[in-house]
Motif scaffolding. Sequence first.
Motif, mmCIF file in Angstrom:
data_model
loop_
_atom_site.group_PDB
_atom_site.id
_atom_site.type_symbol
_atom_site.label_atom_id
_atom_site.label_comp_id
_atom_site.label_asym_id
_atom_site.label_seq_id
_atom_site.Cartn_x
_atom_site.Cartn_y
_atom_site.Cartn_z
ATOM 1 N N HIS A 252 0.830 -1.210 0.000
ATOM 2 C CA HIS A 252 0.000 0.000 0.000
ATOM 3 C C HIS A 252 0.864 1.260 0.000
ATOM 4 O O HIS A 252 0.496 2.266 -0.614
ATOM 5 C CB HIS A 252 -0.936 -0.008 1.205
ATOM 6 N N ALA A 253 1.994 1.219 0.682
ATOM 7 C CA ALA A 253 2.899 2.373 0.703
ATOM 8 C C ALA A 253 3.449 2.646 -0.690
ATOM 9 O O ALA A 253 3.488 3.807 -1.139
ATOM 10 C CB ALA A 253 4.033 2.129 1.691
ATOM 11 N N ILE A 254 3.851 1.600 -1.393
ATOM 12 C CA ILE A 254 4.368 1.769 -2.755
ATOM 13 C C ILE A 254 3.291 2.337 -3.665
ATOM 14 O O ILE A 254 3.529 3.266 -4.445
ATOM 15 C CB ILE A 254 4.879 0.418 -3.309
ATOM 16 N N ASN A 255 2.082 1.796 -3.548
ATOM 17 C CA ASN A 255 0.968 2.276 -4.363
ATOM 18 C C ASN A 255 0.670 3.744 -4.083
ATOM 19 O O ASN A 255 0.432 4.540 -5.008
ATOM 20 C CB ASN A 255 -0.262 1.418 -4.096
ATOM 21 N N GLY A 256 0.701 4.128 -2.796
ATOM 22 C CA GLY A 256 0.444 5.521 -2.431
ATOM 23 C C GLY A 256 1.520 6.456 -2.932
ATOM 24 O O GLY A 256 1.222 7.560 -3.424
ATOM 25 N N ILE A 257 2.779 6.044 -2.825
ATOM 26 C CA ILE A 257 3.902 6.871 -3.296
ATOM 27 C C ILE A 257 3.815 7.094 -4.803
ATOM 28 O O ILE A 257 4.008 8.197 -5.307
ATOM 29 C CB ILE A 257 5.245 6.197 -2.925
ATOM 30 N N GLN A 258 3.491 6.035 -5.532
ATOM 31 C CA GLN A 258 3.386 6.158 -6.983
ATOM 32 C C GLN A 258 2.169 6.990 -7.393
ATOM 33 O O GLN A 258 2.236 7.770 -8.340
ATOM 34 C CB GLN A 258 3.335 4.768 -7.618
ATOM 35 N N SER A 259 1.055 6.820 -6.679
ATOM 36 C CA SER A 259 -0.150 7.600 -6.990
ATOM 37 C C SER A 259 0.059 9.080 -6.749
ATOM 38 O O SER A 259 -0.537 9.923 -7.425
ATOM 39 C CB SER A 259 -1.331 7.100 -6.149
ATOM 40 N N ALA A 260 0.914 9.406 -5.772
ATOM 41 C CA ALA A 260 1.199 10.810 -5.457
ATOM 42 C C ALA A 260 2.240 11.408 -6.398
ATOM 43 O O ALA A 260 2.560 12.599 -6.303
ATOM 44 C CB ALA A 260 1.692 10.922 -4.021
ATOM 45 N N GLY A 261 2.769 10.594 -7.300
ATOM 46 C CA GLY A 261 3.764 11.086 -8.239
ATOM 47 C C GLY A 261 5.152 11.227 -7.642
ATOM 48 O O GLY A 261 6.018 11.891 -8.215
ATOM 49 N N MET A 262 5.382 10.591 -6.506
ATOM 50 C CA MET A 262 6.676 10.691 -5.830
ATOM 51 C C MET A 262 7.663 9.636 -6.324
ATOM 52 O O MET A 262 8.834 9.643 -5.948
ATOM 53 C CB MET A 262 6.472 10.551 -4.318
ATOM 54 N N ALA A 263 7.192 8.704 -7.137
ATOM 55 C CA ALA A 263 8.060 7.672 -7.698
ATOM 56 C C ALA A 263 7.488 7.248 -9.038
ATOM 57 O O ALA A 263 6.287 7.388 -9.295
ATOM 58 C CB ALA A 263 8.152 6.471 -6.757
ATOM 59 N N ALA A 264 8.358 6.752 -9.899
ATOM 60 C CA ALA A 264 7.929 6.322 -11.229
ATOM 61 C C ALA A 264 7.049 5.083 -11.136
ATOM 62 O O ALA A 264 7.133 4.315 -10.180
ATOM 63 C CB ALA A 264 9.153 6.028 -12.094
ATOM 64 N N ASN A 265 6.192 4.922 -12.148
ATOM 65 C CA ASN A 265 5.283 3.771 -12.179
ATOM 66 C C ASN A 265 5.923 2.522 -12.774
ATOM 67 O O ASN A 265 5.231 1.575 -13.144
ATOM 68 C CB ASN A 265 4.023 4.127 -12.966
ATOM 69 N N GLU A 266 7.219 2.542 -12.874
ATOM 70 C CA GLU A 266 7.957 1.373 -13.341
ATOM 71 C C GLU A 266 9.310 1.347 -12.636
ATOM 72 O O GLU A 266 9.723 2.337 -12.030
ATOM 73 C CB GLU A 266 8.147 1.425 -14.855
#
Length: 213
Positions: A49-63
């Motif tokens: 869930h943390a990874i999903n939240g970070i990516q949804s917030a644009g703080m990390a790439a989706n790949e």
Amino acid sequence: MSESSKITELVSPAASSAVTIDKNPPAPKRIAWLDAARGICIILVVVGHAINGIQSAGMAANEGILTNIYYFIYTFHMAAFFVLSGLLARPSVNKNKERFFKDSLKHILYPYFLYGTIQILIMNVFSNNLNSPAPFKLSEFSNLILGAPSQFWFLKTLFFIHIAYLLSKKYSWFLLRCITLQSCAALLRFPGDMATFSAFAIFYSIGVFFSEQ
């Protein structure tokens, strides 16, 4: 006073205390590897869930590596939760069916409605601070019945599977029904809760089947 009366008088306190001890047996020992497995699965849920939240917030790439970790976790961690639940369900049902039902209401269904309601309320009141802001809608509370708020789908699905197993007369028939349901789900598009039930009931039934081992 006769000799036998004196002996009875001396023994009775010890006898009564022994009865008291029998009425309050020690709590059953926990199974270390089951607790460890559940703990690992909980950690994996948080990480996913943390990874999903970070990516949804644009703080990390989706790949990249985070996405690879995310997909690795989601290949097995929820299935593992249901297998572990099935392992514990069979001895509980065999011991006391009524207690199992009441515990399911108290520890699964009640927390589902309580914390699901709290989460929906918080997400609506503070919607501007979410990754995907949305206006407040009272109709979203109907999702507790018609669907499930975010991660709480697990509790709702687990409750339904508990009840299905409780109503099943034999664990072997329960496994067969779950296999059949999973086969049907592969051909048909089940709606909402039915789809989730069919997807994970088979893992629960596997846990039930192997619970004695």
